[in-house]
Design an enzyme around this catalytic site. Structure first.
Site, PDB file in Angstrom:
ATOM      1  CD  GLU A   1      15.249  -0.772  -1.702  1.00  0.00           C
ATOM      2  OE1 GLU A   1      14.004  -0.784  -1.733  1.00  0.00           O
ATOM      3  OE2 GLU A   1      15.937  -0.697  -2.716  1.00  0.00           O
TER       4      GLU A   1
ATOM      5  CE  LYS B   1       9.712   2.959   5.640  1.00  0.00           C
ATOM      6  NZ  LYS B   1       9.359   4.376   5.791  1.00  0.00           N
TER       7      LYS B   1
ATOM      8  NE  ARG C   1       2.048   5.889  -0.361  1.00  0.00           N
ATOM      9  CZ  ARG C   1       2.760   5.464   0.681  1.00  0.00           C
ATOM     10  NH1 ARG C   1       3.503   4.385   0.557  1.00  0.00           N
ATOM     11  NH2 ARG C   1       2.754   6.125   1.817  1.00  0.00           N
TER      12      ARG C   1
ATOM     13  CB  CYS D   1     -11.405  24.100  32.751  1.00  0.00           C
ATOM     14  SG  CYS D   1     -11.022  24.469  31.027  1.00  0.00           S
TER      15      CYS D   1
ATOM     16  CB  CYS E   1     -13.243  20.934  30.825  1.00  0.00           C
ATOM     17  SG  CYS E   1     -14.259  22.419  30.908  1.00  0.00           S
TER      18      CYS E   1
END
Length: 832
Positions: free
Chosen positions: A150, A152, A173, A450, A469
């Protein structure tokens, strides 16, 4: 260090004439190497577990994933490989041992599933699927009679509970054991009958399926949202999940939701009745259809794996001809008796396997490569691309991991690149289309400093692929990411403290240079209105923003030059290290502004950046300014008063509530390297106070089950830094709880005092977390592995290897009913 194995039988007796060879240097070196490998693997496994759980929360709880399906699967596979090499690391709390998901308890009530809702294991190639079929054959001692194939569905898993044919509850669920009560929302879905048709209904039955929005309905929904001036959804899965998990069922009712069912659980027959007469999965579908429940028209029952592969190949070519989005095929053993014989693992049925199609691929232009600084200082390059529609959503950014990966892929700025995406948010660049190069492309150069604080970057160790950094104290991006993490579900669980809020608090100037650079390229920045200068009416521009499409938009000022006096000076963040997080007030946030890209709808109705920017108040709503002329001068009259936004009020409220979170949550929120929820719980349960944890030596920390030397060193080193300790002190001064109540002081009976108990398998009335909390609250120790020191093992369904080990060691095994007796009256209640 212990690994869970009992080695006492290998120790020779001093009496007798046994001759035992002494280990040579090679044996000792091998053992030492294994020890180092084990420590490294354990640290990496803990990092992976925390990262995976964060991604699961974003996907299942927040409906806002931040990594691609393929990246998430790669993380899971790495963790599975580590646990296969070191089985002692396969903790029951590991993401490999349970279903992903969670419950938003602020929006929905919890529902404990009568029977657990499992996930599916995945395969990604014909060989992997054939390996699964071979395992099935070995498990049955024969080939299965038939397979059911089947599609998904890319939607949201839902459980419907019917009693005497009447729908009484619907739930997500969640984590498989506990979900969210969404009954009121599900009742608005036309596909789902309030009463079952036909006859022969059991006294109670749980019916499982998937809620989704059809592809065409999704397109129409997005068109209607755009016409109404609202943001479109990114993809059908997120739209279905977001629509179903609404607080107001009337919102859900307006969305084109559908459902297909694919299973039965928790069947309780009427008095004197029997179970379902169906003997196969396909017959179950026929039964569900007679009851008026929606089933898929695409499933097929086949007899051989060659036919399975034919089915997979057919829908691989026709995946866009289907009613709903799909991301693969599910293959099941059709006979129910054979399913029962094969059983389940801790998280998935052995009789089913998902085959996932390769992600979809498109090409687009790589406009730029920039870098992002994470909460640990890691500097990650990411791609900025010409927006492109792929797998149902418009994509314009993708991670490139590190400079080494950029070189390995061979991509240049300006390249046409191949982009792969599998229905999620963050895609993957596969590589360049070299034949499309014009000679104008250029290589990416990794910055040496940085981009956020200017600190020189460094390798943590020689040859490291990542640059970091070192300015962890005050680098704005690192602080913002730590603040965001502190608000995550695994820490303080502050919904209003997400990525954008954290940036506004700790790095409000994050996009400033990018916005100013746009001016050099001919774009504009729109600034908030101020009172007119020198009696002149300012030139107003009405800017329509995505969230404010009604009417003429918001009047703002247009800035077209870096030299404009309207451009404000840089702001000072209200948070520097994070120490003052719990001292914030709404008034402190009044003047915080952020730099946001201006987006518009294209002809297809998709949101895309214009290149323009706006500078806007983040935490407070500003009054509208009405301009009028009096005595030849322009004057202004504010309409309304400035006030905190609703999200700001929520932030203040949630920060106050977070102060009472348990000690382990506080430890996680501190972003101490290697200290995730599992280690934090172990530390909190053992010491029960932050002061005792801070005072403990490395040796004392290492001895705690679930901690070990790597985490102990990291924890000890972290507290040795003065500004780290200052965060803890300031949080404590603000009222954050730094001590847990000892079980014996709680007033609850300490019936499990001195007992070490291991819980395994699925229990009816407990989740894996709640059983631990129950044991600890009654004075016991909730252990993760079985040894001779274990007093009891509580075994539910599908208990697995822990039950086997308990039986081998002669450890008493109790079912859930016996555990309740033990909990109520102590060991005497379960004595033989």
């Amino acid at each position: 260090m212990t690994t869970g194995a009992d080695t006492s039988a290998d120790v020779p007796s001093d009496s007798g004439d046994d001759i035992v060879d002494s280990p040579d240097s090679a044996d000792i070196a091998q053992a030492a190497a294994h020890g180092r490998a084990f420590d490294t693997a354990r640290a990496r496994a803990k990092e992976l577990a925390l990262e995976i759980e964060e991604h699961r929360e974003r996907y299942y709880v927040k409906d806002a994933p931040t990594v691609s399906d393929a990246e998430f699967d790669a993380l899971m596979r790495e963790l599975e490989d580590i646990e296969d090499r070191f089985p002692e690391l396969r903790d029951p709390d590991s993401p490999t041992q349970h279903v992903g998901g969670g419950v938003d308890t602020e929006l929905f009530a919890e529902v404990v599933h009568a029977e657990r809702m499992y996930s599916l294991d995945n395969s990604f190639s014909r060989e992997e699927l054939d390996d699964w079929a071979a395992r099935v054959n070995r498990g049955l001692g024969r080939k299965p009679a038939r397979y059911l194939c089947e599609l998904k569905i890319d939607g949201l898993a839902v459980n419907l509970t019917y009693e005497h044919g009447r729908l009484v509850r619907a739930a997500t669920r969640g984590d498989g054991h506990t979900g969210e009560d969404i009954t009121a929302n599900v009742r608005t879905i036309a596909d789902i009958p309030a009463r079952l048709a036909g006859t022969g209904h059991p006294a109670r039955v749980d019916i499982r399926g998937e809620v989704f929005i059809p592809v065409e309905a999704f397109r129409q929904l997005n068109e209607s949202l755009v016409e109404a001036g609202k943001n479109p959804f990114a993809n059908p899965r997120n739209s279905a999940a977001g629509s179903l998990r609404q607080k107001d069922p009337q919102v859900t009712a307006q969305r084109p939701l559908h459902m297909l069912v694919h299973g039965i659980a928790a069947w309780q027959p009427e008095d004197g009745g029997e179970g379902t007469e169906a003997s196969s999965q396909s017959e179950v579908y026929a039964q569900l259809e007679t009851w008026g429940l929606p089933t898929s028209e695409y499933f097929r029952v086949v007899k051989t794996m060659d036919e399975v592969h034919d089915y997979i190949d057919f829908y691989g070519e026709h995946r866009h001809d289907v009613l709903h989005e799909i991301d693969g095929v599910v293959v099941k053993v059709d006979e129910l008796d054979e399913q029962y014989e094969l059983g389940f693992t801790s998280r998935a049925p052995r009789w089913a396997m998902a085959f996932k199609y390769p992600p979809e691929e498109v090409t687009t232009t790589l406009l730029d490569i920039r870098v992002n600084v994470g909460r640990t200082g890691r500097v990650t390059p990411y791609a900025v691309m010409e927006p492109v529609l792929v797998a149902g959503s418009t994509v314009e950014k993708a991670t490139l991991h590190n400079a080494h990966e950029v070189r390995r892929k061979g991509v240049l700025i300006g390249d046409t690149v191949v982009l792969r995406k599998a229905g999620d948010v963050i895609p993957e660049i596969l590589g360049p289309v070299t034949a499309a190069r014009t000679g104008d492309e250029h290589a990416f150069v990794m910055p040496t400093h940085c981009p956020d604080c200017g600190t020189e970057l460094y390798e943590q160790k020689e040859g490291d692929k990542d640059l970091r950094c070192p300015n962890s104290r005050s680098c704005p991006s690192q602080v913002a990411n730590r603040v965001e993490f502190a608000g995550s579900r695994s820490a303080f669980d502050i919904e209003a403290l997400g990525e954008e809020s954290a940036i506004a608090l700790a790095a409000p100037e994050k996009n400033r240079e990018e916005a100013l650079a746009a001016l050099d390229e001919g774009h504009a920045i729109f600034m908030p209105l101020t009172e007119p200068a020198d009696g002149e009416r300012p030139e107003l521009v009405y800017v329509k923003q995505d969230e404010e499409q009604k009417g003429g938009g918001t009047p703002q000022l247009r800035v077209e030059s870096r030299q404009s006096s309207l451009i404000p000076d840089p702001q000072t963040p209200v948070i520097d290290t994070g120490a003052n997080l719990f001292d914030l007030t709404a008034d402190q946030l009044r003047d915080i502004h952020v730099w946001q890209p201006v987006r518009r709808r294209n002809e297809a109705g998709e949101s895309e950046p214009t290149g323009d920017w706006r500078y806007e108040s983040y935490f407070w709503n500003r009054p509208q300014l009405h301009f009028y002329k009096r005595e030849q001068e322009w004057r202004v009259k504010p309409k309304g008063e400035p006030r905190p936004r609703k999200n700001t009020e929520s932030l203040m409220s949630e920060l106050e509530k977070a102060k009472d979170r348990p000690l382990w949550s506080v430890l996680v929120a501190l972003s101490i390297r290697h200290v995730g929820p599992i280690a934090a719980r172990a530390l909190a349960n053992h010491f029960r106070s932050m002061d005792k944890i801070r005072a403990a030596s490395v040796e004392e920390l290492s001895e705690i089950d679930g901690v070990g030397p790597v985490i102990a060193e990291s924890l000890h080193d972290w507290f040795a830094v003065d500004w780290h300790a200052a965060i803890v002190d300031q949080w404590a001064a603000a009222g954050v709880r730094m001590e847990d109540e000892a079980p014996e002081d709680s007033g609850r009976p300490q019936t499990l005092a001195g007992l070490t108990i291991v819980a395994t398998g699925s229990l009816d009335n407990y989740t894996r977390d709640s059983i631990k909390e129950t044991i600890i609250a009654a004075g016991g120790k909730a252990a993760g592995s079985v040894s001779k020191k274990t007093d009891y093992v509580i075994a539910g369904e599908n208990a697995g290897s822990k039950l086997t080990k308990a039986e081998d060691l002669g450890v008493p095994v109790l079912d859930e009913e016996a555990f309740e007796k033990l909990l109520a009256a102590g060991p005497e209640a379960v004595a033989d």
